[in-house]
Structure formats: structure tokens, C-alpha cells
Design a protein around this motif. Structure first.
Motif, PDB file in Angstrom:
ATOM      1  N   GLU A  66       0.819  -1.213   0.000  1.00  0.00           N
ATOM      2  CA  GLU A  66       0.000   0.000   0.000  1.00  0.00           C
ATOM      3  C   GLU A  66       0.853   1.263   0.000  1.00  0.00           C
ATOM      4  O   GLU A  66       0.367   2.354  -0.317  1.00  0.00           O
ATOM      5  CB  GLU A  66      -0.950  -0.006   1.207  1.00  0.00           C
ATOM      6  CG  GLU A  66      -0.287   0.134   2.572  1.00  0.00           C
ATOM      7  CD  GLU A  66       0.316  -1.165   3.094  1.00  0.00           C
ATOM      8  OE1 GLU A  66       0.910  -1.123   4.193  1.00  0.00           O
ATOM      9  OE2 GLU A  66       0.166  -2.205   2.415  1.00  0.00           O
ATOM     10  N   GLN A  67       2.131   1.147   0.340  1.00  0.00           N
ATOM     11  CA  GLN A  67       3.025   2.303   0.343  1.00  0.00           C
ATOM     12  C   GLN A  67       3.956   2.337  -0.866  1.00  0.00           C
ATOM     13  O   GLN A  67       4.773   3.251  -1.001  1.00  0.00           O
ATOM     14  CB  GLN A  67       3.869   2.313   1.621  1.00  0.00           C
ATOM     15  CG  GLN A  67       3.068   2.466   2.900  1.00  0.00           C
ATOM     16  CD  GLN A  67       3.966   2.542   4.124  1.00  0.00           C
ATOM     17  OE1 GLN A  67       5.001   3.208   4.126  1.00  0.00           O
ATOM     18  NE2 GLN A  67       3.573   1.836   5.186  1.00  0.00           N
ATOM     19  N   CYS A  68       3.850   1.364  -1.750  1.00  0.00           N
ATOM     20  CA  CYS A  68       4.774   1.270  -2.883  1.00  0.00           C
ATOM     21  C   CYS A  68       4.380   2.256  -3.990  1.00  0.00           C
ATOM     22  O   CYS A  68       3.243   2.214  -4.478  1.00  0.00           O
ATOM     23  CB  CYS A  68       4.788  -0.153  -3.438  1.00  0.00           C
ATOM     24  SG  CYS A  68       5.939  -0.367  -4.812  1.00  0.00           S
ATOM     25  N   PRO A  69       5.283   3.128  -4.411  1.00  0.00           N
ATOM     26  CA  PRO A  69       4.937   4.136  -5.423  1.00  0.00           C
ATOM     27  C   PRO A  69       5.002   3.633  -6.865  1.00  0.00           C
ATOM     28  O   PRO A  69       4.676   4.383  -7.775  1.00  0.00           O
ATOM     29  CB  PRO A  69       5.996   5.235  -5.212  1.00  0.00           C
ATOM     30  CG  PRO A  69       6.864   4.814  -4.085  1.00  0.00           C
ATOM     31  CD  PRO A  69       6.614   3.359  -3.854  1.00  0.00           C
ATOM     32  N   TRP A  70       5.430   2.391  -7.070  1.00  0.00           N
ATOM     33  CA  TRP A  70       5.671   1.908  -8.429  1.00  0.00           C
ATOM     34  C   TRP A  70       4.844   0.659  -8.723  1.00  0.00           C
ATOM     35  O   TRP A  70       4.449  -0.074  -7.823  1.00  0.00           O
ATOM     36  CB  TRP A  70       7.150   1.566  -8.617  1.00  0.00           C
ATOM     37  CG  TRP A  70       8.056   2.665  -8.189  1.00  0.00           C
ATOM     38  CD1 TRP A  70       8.327   3.829  -8.856  1.00  0.00           C
ATOM     39  CD2 TRP A  70       8.809   2.717  -6.966  1.00  0.00           C
ATOM     40  NE1 TRP A  70       9.196   4.596  -8.124  1.00  0.00           N
ATOM     41  CE2 TRP A  70       9.510   3.946  -6.963  1.00  0.00           C
ATOM     42  CE3 TRP A  70       8.954   1.844  -5.876  1.00  0.00           C
ATOM     43  CZ2 TRP A  70      10.350   4.331  -5.921  1.00  0.00           C
ATOM     44  CZ3 TRP A  70       9.781   2.226  -4.832  1.00  0.00           C
ATOM     45  CH2 TRP A  70      10.470   3.449  -4.861  1.00  0.00           C
ATOM     46  N   THR A  71       4.617   0.433 -10.001  1.00  0.00           N
ATOM     47  CA  THR A  71       3.929  -0.780 -10.434  1.00  0.00           C
ATOM     48  C   THR A  71       4.846  -1.602 -11.324  1.00  0.00           C
ATOM     49  O   THR A  71       5.752  -1.067 -11.974  1.00  0.00           O
ATOM     50  CB  THR A  71       2.640  -0.449 -11.199  1.00  0.00           C
ATOM     51  OG1 THR A  71       1.959  -1.678 -11.549  1.00  0.00           O
ATOM     52  CG2 THR A  71       2.921   0.319 -12.479  1.00  0.00           C
ATOM     53  N   TRP A  72       4.606  -2.895 -11.325  1.00  0.00           N
ATOM     54  CA  TRP A  72       5.271  -3.817 -12.257  1.00  0.00           C
ATOM     55  C   TRP A  72       4.192  -4.707 -12.887  1.00  0.00           C
ATOM     56  O   TRP A  72       4.411  -5.864 -13.181  1.00  0.00           O
ATOM     57  CB  TRP A  72       6.337  -4.635 -11.529  1.00  0.00           C
ATOM     58  CG  TRP A  72       7.323  -5.320 -12.436  1.00  0.00           C
ATOM     59  CD1 TRP A  72       8.040  -4.753 -13.434  1.00  0.00           C
ATOM     60  CD2 TRP A  72       7.693  -6.710 -12.423  1.00  0.00           C
ATOM     61  NE1 TRP A  72       8.845  -5.701 -14.050  1.00  0.00           N
ATOM     62  CE2 TRP A  72       8.656  -6.898 -13.437  1.00  0.00           C
ATOM     63  CE3 TRP A  72       7.314  -7.799 -11.633  1.00  0.00           C
ATOM     64  CZ2 TRP A  72       9.235  -8.146 -13.689  1.00  0.00           C
ATOM     65  CZ3 TRP A  72       7.891  -9.026 -11.890  1.00  0.00           C
ATOM     66  CH2 TRP A  72       8.836  -9.203 -12.904  1.00  0.00           C
ATOM     67  N   SER A  73       3.040  -4.132 -13.072  1.00  0.00           N
ATOM     68  CA  SER A  73       1.898  -4.877 -13.596  1.00  0.00           C
ATOM     69  C   SER A  73       2.144  -5.281 -15.041  1.00  0.00           C
ATOM     70  O   SER A  73       2.976  -4.676 -15.747  1.00  0.00           O
ATOM     71  CB  SER A  73       0.646  -4.004 -13.543  1.00  0.00           C
ATOM     72  OG  SER A  73       0.780  -2.914 -14.443  1.00  0.00           O
ATOM     73  N   PRO A  74       1.416  -6.290 -15.542  1.00  0.00           N
ATOM     74  CA  PRO A  74       1.540  -6.646 -16.950  1.00  0.00           C
ATOM     75  C   PRO A  74       1.278  -5.464 -17.882  1.00  0.00           C
ATOM     76  O   PRO A  74       1.988  -5.298 -18.886  1.00  0.00           O
ATOM     77  CB  PRO A  74       0.495  -7.749 -17.116  1.00  0.00           C
ATOM     78  CG  PRO A  74       0.425  -8.404 -15.770  1.00  0.00           C
ATOM     79  CD  PRO A  74       0.580  -7.266 -14.800  1.00  0.00           C
ATOM     80  N   ALA A  75       0.292  -4.634 -17.557  1.00  0.00           N
ATOM     81  CA  ALA A  75      -0.011  -3.488 -18.421  1.00  0.00           C
ATOM     82  C   ALA A  75       1.188  -2.550 -18.515  1.00  0.00           C
ATOM     83  O   ALA A  75       1.544  -2.066 -19.603  1.00  0.00           O
ATOM     84  CB  ALA A  75      -1.231  -2.746 -17.890  1.00  0.00           C
TER      85      ALA A  75
END
Length: 241
Positions: free
Chosen positions: A126-135
Motif C-alpha cells: 500500500e506504500q509502494c509508489p511503483w507498479t510492475w503490472s503486466p499493463a
């Protein structure tokens, strides 16, 4: 990736950053980047700009992750028109694919699975500013000119959202001399994603370093049963992007 020759030419900026320390080349990556160990307890990573995962992002993510897990301390980071560099403090451990572990793959593989689970359980998504999602990964790949198969644009539903390592291959976990995990390295792609994004890559990477037959051992050490559909999807996503 490989171990470079001891006669590898040292870039001028690396010599400058070493500030008189003796340099030993320890790693050569697939795009020509080099990592050097100094005799005063540092690592200097240098290489061409990487559109997929740059060292500025890596330094930022390492500083964030250090609040909860063991990762190297960032000492310096910079870039010029063509290259970038990162200087970190050395930690008292060796890569899980160090020659020390070639004859004991079970210890190394289980340690990496255990370490990955501990990382996922420790970093606050919940505090992570980044994504590594498939999109995000697909968009990044397209920007780099990669054609991504259409079916990869439809990932399986998220089983559990965690802060993923982003490059959870075997070499990126450090172990102590007894085979206990002590730290993670190479966090340039760290971000929130389904935990199977990391599990798929970590388990797949066992085949590159130790041969066939160790994928499920890592997954067992992580603490889950293999999800074959998600493993297949995220391994393909890794290979295609």
C-alpha cells in the motif's frame, strides 16, 4: 550474463569513482554493462543507458526498500550522455549462483524461494509508489519497439498483490556461507504486481543456473503450490517483453 575477464578495460568514470581503490571486474550483463568490486568495500555498476530498467530508478527503489528489507546502501548514482553508474556498499554475502553453490543447488534454490517469500511479506504494497503490472510492462516493451503477442494483454486475475522484486532471478539474492539469504540486489524494476510475476521468473531462472528439475523446489520453499496457468503466463511475459 557472465564473469568478465580480469583484463577487462576499466571505463574512466569507474576509475574516478574508485578513487584509488583496486578494482576487480565481477559481472558482465547482456547489454555490455559491467560491475566492479573495490578493495574498500564497494561495488561500482556501469553501463549504457537502459530503457527497460535504469540505475536512477534502481537507486530510488533501493533507498525505499531499505526501510524494510536488507539491500545494499546506495553511495552514489549518476549518468552522462551515453552511460550510467551506481555505487553501493558491499554486503557480506555471495550470489546464490556463486561457485560455492554449484555443487549444492538445493540449498541455494530453497534459500532464494524463502527469501522471495520474506520480501513479499515484508514490503508494504500500500506504500509502494511503483507498479510492475503486466499493463506497465507491456507498455514499456512497446515503447522499446517490442511487439507483444495479443494474448499477453489479458493477464490472469491477480492472486495476491505484493511488492515484487522485478528481477527475482537466482543471482539477485545474496547468501551467507551457510546458505542463508541475507539480501536482495538489482531492484530497478521493483513494483507492485501479482506475486506470481516474481515466482514464475525466480523458478524459471533455476534452469539457467542449475539445469532442469529445480523449478518446483523453489516454489515449495516459497510456500505455495505451483499455479501452472500463472507460471506459464508470467514466464511468457518475461520472455516476450
Amino acid at each position: 550474463m557472465s564473469i568478465p575477464s580480469t583484463t577487462t578495460e576499466i571505463p574512466p568514470i569507474v576509475r574516478s569513482l574508485a578513487a584509488g581503490a583496486t578494482l576487480t571486474p565481477v559481472w558482465l550483463n547482456g547489454i555490455g554493462g559491467l560491475t566492479f568490486r573495490t578493495d574498500d568495500g564497494r561495488y561500482i555498476k556501469w553501463g549504457p543507458h537502459d530503457a527497460e530498467a535504469n540505475m536512477r530508478d534502481e537507486a530510488e527503489r533501493m533507498r525505499w526498500a531499505r526501510r524494510w528489507i536488507a539491500v545494499p546502501e546506495v553511495i552514489d548514482q549518476g549518468e552522462d550522455a551515453t552511460h550510467e553508474w551506481l555505487v553501493t556498499a558491499a554486503l557480506p554475502g555471495r550470489s546464490a549462483v556463486d561457485p560455492r553453490w554449484i555443487d549444492d543447488p538445493e540449498t541455494a534454490v530453497r534459500a532464494v524461494g524463502t527469501a522471495l517469500r520474506a520480501m513479499h511479506d515484508s514490503l508494504p504494497v500500500e506504500q509502494c509508489p511503483w507498479t510492475w503490472s503486466p499493463a506497465w510492462r507491456i507498455a514499456n516493451a512497446v515503447e522499446r519497439g517490442v511487439t507483444v503477442p495479443a494474448d499477453l494483454h489479458e493477464p490472469p486475475p491477480v492472486e495476491k498483490l505484493v511488492v515484487c522484486h522485478g528481477d527475482a532471478c537466482m543471482p539477485n539474492t545474496l547468501l551467507d556461507d551457510d546458505g542463508r539469504p541475507i539480501a536482495h540486489v538489482d531492484l530497478a524494476a521493483l513494483g507492485a504486481a501479482d506475486r506470481w510475476s516474481d515466482i514464475a521468473v525466480a523458478s524459471m531462472s533455476t534452469t539457467w543456473n542449475f539445469g532442469a528439475g529445480w523449478e518446483d523446489t523453489l516454489i515449495e520453499a516459497y510456500g505455495v503450490a505451483p499455479d501452472r496457468d500463472r507460471l506459464e503466463y508470467y514466464r511468457r511475459l518475461w520472455n516476450e517483453t
